[in-house]
Design a protein around this motif. Structure first.
Motif, mmCIF file in Angstrom:
data_model
loop_
_atom_site.group_PDB
_atom_site.id
_atom_site.type_symbol
_atom_site.label_atom_id
_atom_site.label_comp_id
_atom_site.label_asym_id
_atom_site.label_seq_id
_atom_site.Cartn_x
_atom_site.Cartn_y
_atom_site.Cartn_z
ATOM 1 N N SER A 39 74.277 52.754 -26.823
ATOM 2 C CA SER A 39 73.718 51.573 -27.469
ATOM 3 C C SER A 39 72.604 52.005 -28.409
ATOM 4 N N ASP A 40 72.408 51.199 -29.444
ATOM 5 C CA ASP A 40 71.366 51.432 -30.439
ATOM 6 C C ASP A 40 70.580 50.130 -30.567
ATOM 7 N N ASP A 41 69.286 50.211 -30.308
ATOM 8 C CA ASP A 41 68.412 49.024 -30.325
ATOM 9 C C ASP A 41 68.971 47.878 -29.477
ATOM 10 N N GLY A 42 69.528 48.226 -28.311
ATOM 11 C CA GLY A 42 69.976 47.226 -27.360
ATOM 12 C C GLY A 42 71.384 46.698 -27.549
ATOM 13 N N SER A 43 72.084 47.150 -28.588
ATOM 14 C CA SER A 43 73.456 46.692 -28.821
ATOM 15 C C SER A 43 74.426 47.847 -28.667
ATOM 16 N N ASP A 44 75.467 47.639 -27.856
ATOM 17 C CA ASP A 44 76.479 48.679 -27.717
ATOM 18 C C ASP A 44 77.170 48.894 -29.062
ATOM 19 N N ARG A 45 77.458 50.136 -29.360
ATOM 20 C CA ARG A 45 78.095 50.516 -30.624
ATOM 21 C C ARG A 45 79.298 51.409 -30.328
ATOM 22 N N PRO A 46 80.289 51.452 -31.237
ATOM 23 C CA PRO A 46 81.383 52.415 -31.099
ATOM 24 C C PRO A 46 80.808 53.817 -31.316
ATOM 25 N N LEU A 47 80.852 54.625 -30.280
ATOM 26 C CA LEU A 47 80.148 55.901 -30.282
ATOM 27 C C LEU A 47 80.559 56.817 -31.431
ATOM 28 N N ALA A 48 81.835 57.054 -31.633
ATOM 29 C CA ALA A 48 82.279 58.013 -32.658
ATOM 30 C C ALA A 48 81.850 57.569 -34.053
ATOM 31 N N ALA A 49 82.034 56.297 -34.365
ATOM 32 C CA ALA A 49 81.646 55.793 -35.687
ATOM 33 C C ALA A 49 80.135 55.848 -35.867
ATOM 34 N N TRP A 50 79.389 55.495 -34.827
ATOM 35 C CA TRP A 50 77.926 55.542 -34.895
ATOM 36 C C TRP A 50 77.449 56.974 -35.128
ATOM 37 N N ALA A 51 77.990 57.917 -34.357
ATOM 38 C CA ALA A 51 77.563 59.318 -34.495
ATOM 39 C C ALA A 51 77.857 59.846 -35.893
ATOM 40 N N GLU A 52 79.016 59.520 -36.434
ATOM 41 C CA GLU A 52 79.349 59.980 -37.786
ATOM 42 C C GLU A 52 78.368 59.415 -38.801
ATOM 43 N N ARG A 53 78.091 58.127 -38.694
ATOM 44 C CA ARG A 53 77.216 57.455 -39.665
ATOM 45 C C ARG A 53 75.743 57.837 -39.487
ATOM 46 N N GLU A 54 75.251 57.804 -38.255
ATOM 47 C CA GLU A 54 73.821 57.978 -38.001
ATOM 48 C C GLU A 54 73.382 59.427 -37.812
ATOM 49 N N ILE A 55 74.339 60.310 -37.499
ATOM 50 C CA ILE A 55 73.981 61.714 -37.253
ATOM 51 C C ILE A 55 74.616 62.631 -38.288
ATOM 52 N N PHE A 56 75.927 62.715 -38.275
ATOM 53 C CA PHE A 56 76.580 63.824 -38.978
ATOM 54 C C PHE A 56 76.682 63.648 -40.489
ATOM 55 N N SER A 57 77.076 62.495 -40.991
ATOM 56 C CA SER A 57 77.175 62.351 -42.446
ATOM 57 C C SER A 57 75.818 62.108 -43.100
ATOM 58 N N SER A 58 74.800 61.795 -42.284
ATOM 59 C CA SER A 58 73.466 61.533 -42.829
ATOM 60 C C SER A 58 72.447 62.596 -42.421
ATOM 61 N N ARG A 59 72.935 63.717 -41.910
ATOM 62 C CA ARG A 59 72.095 64.864 -41.551
ATOM 63 C C ARG A 59 70.972 64.496 -40.581
ATOM 64 N N GLY A 60 71.356 63.883 -39.458
ATOM 65 C CA GLY A 60 70.389 63.485 -38.447
ATOM 66 C C GLY A 60 69.719 64.680 -37.786
ATOM 67 N N HIS A 61 68.458 64.475 -37.399
ATOM 68 C CA HIS A 61 67.682 65.527 -36.732
ATOM 69 C C HIS A 61 66.707 64.868 -35.768
ATOM 70 N N ILE A 62 66.607 65.429 -34.580
ATOM 71 C CA ILE A 62 65.745 64.865 -33.543
ATOM 72 C C ILE A 62 64.676 65.886 -33.159
ATOM 73 N N ASP A 63 63.409 65.470 -33.255
ATOM 74 C CA ASP A 63 62.273 66.292 -32.829
ATOM 75 C C ASP A 63 61.673 65.627 -31.600
ATOM 76 N N VAL A 64 61.926 66.210 -30.432
ATOM 77 C CA VAL A 64 61.489 65.628 -29.165
ATOM 78 C C VAL A 64 59.981 65.828 -29.004
ATOM 79 N N GLN A 65 59.309 64.733 -28.711
ATOM 80 C CA GLN A 65 57.857 64.764 -28.493
ATOM 81 C C GLN A 65 57.510 64.822 -27.010
ATOM 82 N N THR A 66 58.208 64.011 -26.201
ATOM 83 C CA THR A 66 57.963 64.002 -24.754
ATOM 84 C C THR A 66 59.284 63.812 -24.022
ATOM 85 N N GLU A 67 59.303 64.270 -22.771
ATOM 86 C CA GLU A 67 60.438 64.009 -21.888
ATOM 87 C C GLU A 67 59.914 63.598 -20.527
ATOM 88 N N LYS A 68 60.665 62.698 -19.881
ATOM 89 C CA LYS A 68 60.327 62.208 -18.545
ATOM 90 C C LYS A 68 61.610 62.103 -17.743
#
Length: 107
Positions: A39-68
């Motif tokens: 889910s993204d912002d509380g709404s379930d999304r189609p995972l493969a389409a979301w990952a392509e759009r939000e990560i891979f075709s748009s060069r997504g990058h995550i910098d982790v600040q904290t973990e719990k």
């Protein structure tokens, strides 16, 4: 201060973050269960389409600040070419050695 992907506590989460930052969809989907959901912002999304759009075709990058919660809850700065950078929260459900669900949204 950023936590490098290699230093994250949970092995499945570590692999997923490395796949995102490496732009590697094969590695990304390999760490997910076949029926994984998200889910993204509380709404379930189609995972493969979301990952392509939000990560891979748009060069997504995550910098982790904290973990719990044993590495299953992250606060991170996430950026991609579509939205720029935003502070995000990530929560993971791990089934065995793979992720069966993740939830993300603005923190």
């Amino acid at each position: 201060m950023t936590i490098p992907a290699a230093k994250l506590s949970n092995p499945a989460v570590r692999a997923l973050v490395a796949a995102i930052n490496g732009g590697d969809p094969t590695a990304f989907f390999a760490v997910l269960t076949p029926d994984a959901t998200m889910s993204d912002d509380g709404s379930d999304r189609p995972l493969a389409a979301w990952a392509e759009r939000e990560i891979f075709s748009s060069r997504g990058h995550i910098d982790v600040q904290t973990e719990k919660d044993g590495g299953l809850a992250l606060i991170a700065n996430y950026r991609n070419d579509t939205w720029g950078e935003m502070r995000t929260a990530w929560r993971f459900t791990v089934d065995g050695e793979r992720i069966s669900r993740f939830e993300t949204g603005q923190a």
